[in-house]
Design an enzyme around this catalytic site. Structure first.
Site, short mmCIF file in Angstrom:
data_model
loop_
_atom_site.label_atom_id
_atom_site.label_comp_id
_atom_site.label_asym_id
_atom_site.label_seq_id
_atom_site.Cartn_x
_atom_site.Cartn_y
_atom_site.Cartn_z
N ASP A 84 0.84 -1.21 0.00
CA ASP A 84 0.00 0.00 0.00
C ASP A 84 0.87 1.25 0.00
O ASP A 84 1.51 1.57 1.00
CB ASP A 84 -0.92 -0.02 1.23
CG ASP A 84 -2.03 -1.03 1.06
OD1 ASP A 84 -2.28 -1.82 1.99
OD2 ASP A 84 -2.65 -1.05 -0.02
N HIS A 104 -0.05 -0.80 -4.87
CA HIS A 104 -1.32 -0.08 -4.99
C HIS A 104 -1.03 1.38 -4.67
O HIS A 104 -0.79 1.74 -3.51
CB HIS A 104 -2.32 -0.68 -3.99
CG HIS A 104 -3.60 0.07 -3.86
ND1 HIS A 104 -4.43 -0.11 -2.78
CD2 HIS A 104 -4.20 0.99 -4.65
CE1 HIS A 104 -5.51 0.66 -2.91
NE2 HIS A 104 -5.38 1.34 -4.04
N ASP A 141 -10.06 -5.62 -1.84
CA ASP A 141 -9.06 -5.12 -0.90
C ASP A 141 -9.75 -4.32 0.21
O ASP A 141 -10.30 -3.27 -0.03
CB ASP A 141 -8.10 -4.22 -1.68
CG ASP A 141 -7.00 -3.68 -0.82
OD1 ASP A 141 -6.19 -2.89 -1.33
OD2 ASP A 141 -6.94 -4.03 0.37
N GLY A 142 -9.71 -4.94 1.42
CA GLY A 142 -10.25 -4.22 2.58
C GLY A 142 -11.27 -5.08 3.31
O GLY A 142 -12.37 -5.29 2.80
O1 5SP Z 1 -5.39 -0.30 0.67
C1 5SP Z 1 -5.73 -0.64 1.77
C2 5SP Z 1 -6.01 0.39 2.79
O2 5SP Z 1 -5.91 1.65 2.18
C3 5SP Z 1 -5.89 -2.08 2.06
O3 5SP Z 1 -4.85 -2.82 1.39
C4 5SP Z 1 -5.84 -2.43 3.51
O4 5SP Z 1 -4.53 -2.33 3.95
C5 5SP Z 1 -6.37 -3.82 3.69
O5 5SP Z 1 -6.17 -4.17 5.03
P1 5SP Z 1 -7.16 -5.17 5.76
O6 5SP Z 1 -8.53 -4.58 5.66
O7 5SP Z 1 -7.03 -6.48 5.05
O8 5SP Z 1 -6.62 -5.18 7.17
#
Ligand code: 5SP
Length: 222
Positions: free
Chosen positions: A27, A64, A173-174
């Site tokens: 990131d 990213h 992602d997230g």
């Molecule tokens: O880009 C991002 C945050 O900006 C993601 O890559 C988060 O870092 C994902 O983290 P988790 O939700 O899996 O902890």
């Protein structure tokens, strides 16, 4: 890797690869010389860290870029040894073709990302023509921080993409983990970014294996 111990990034990377990670998701939050603030309300790592990490791993470094002017960073990340360069559609509507060409000429794989509030239709032009992006990253949290709650409404975007582009790599992602992976895989996601659910687990390798099994059941992995 946002959830990793940045003071021990190389060993954390080796650990995740040994646990079965296919890619290392990096990131990048480094807007500089910005008068109007940053693309996301956080700062992390830049090309020098990717360059150092590349000396310790052959793993695919899936970068990213959560930055306002991604074109400014393509050469740096190419030279540093990045594998994938994913930029945001919100900041590249006018110059994405130039971006894709430059990313490819630097030996990296071009991807485009979109925030939760951005309609999926905004990435369609980047998937057409002679020089399309090769992956779409559908953010399932507001970019900037790990450990946030998965946004299931984003699965409509994934379903739409999968129906329209059956062979496209679709990354989510997230908030991905054991409790959300089946929803994402069923919608058509085949590239899974997972930070806190992997780094925070007592058995990280088991979580990685569970994520892969869920995607394999739904379709092939990226
Ligand atoms: O880009 C991002 C945050 O900006 C993601 O890559 C988060 O870092 C994902 O983290 P988790 O939700 O899996 O902890």
């Amino acid at each position: 890797m946002l959830s990793s111990d940045f003071a021990n990034l190389a060993s954390e990377a080796e650990r995740m690869v040994s646990f079965g990670a296919d890619w290392l998701h990096m990131d990048i939050m480094i807007d500089v010389n910005m008068q109007d603030g940053h693309f996301v309300p956080n700062l992390t790592i830049g090309a020098p860290v990717i360059e150092s990490l590349r000396k310790h791993t052959k793993a695919y470094l899936d970068c990213h870029l959560m930055v306002t002017n991604p074109l400014d960073y393509v050469d740096q990340f190419g030279k540093a040894g990045a594998s994938g360069f994913t930029f945001h559609v919100e900041v590249s509507k006018d110059n994405w073709q130039e971006l894709v060409k430059k990313i490819k000429s630097n030996g990296m794989r071009p991807g485009v990302a979109l925030k939760p509030g951005t309609p999926i239709e905004e990435v369609f032009p980047l998937l057409e023509g002679e020089n399309p992006v090769e992956m779409v990253l559908v953010m399932t949290v507001e970019p900037g921080f790990g450990g946030q709650k998965f946004m299931p409404d984003m699965m409509n975007k994934v379903r739409t993409l999968r129906e329209k582009y059956p062979t496209l790599d679709i990354e989510v992602d997230g908030g991905l983990g054991p409790s959300t992976i089946d929803t994402a895989a069923a919608a058509g996601a085949n590239c899974i970014v997972a930070g806190s659910s992997v780094f925070g687990a007592p058995e990280s390798a088991q979580v990685i294996s569970l994520l892969r099994t869920s995607v394999n059941k739904a379709q092939k992995t990226c």
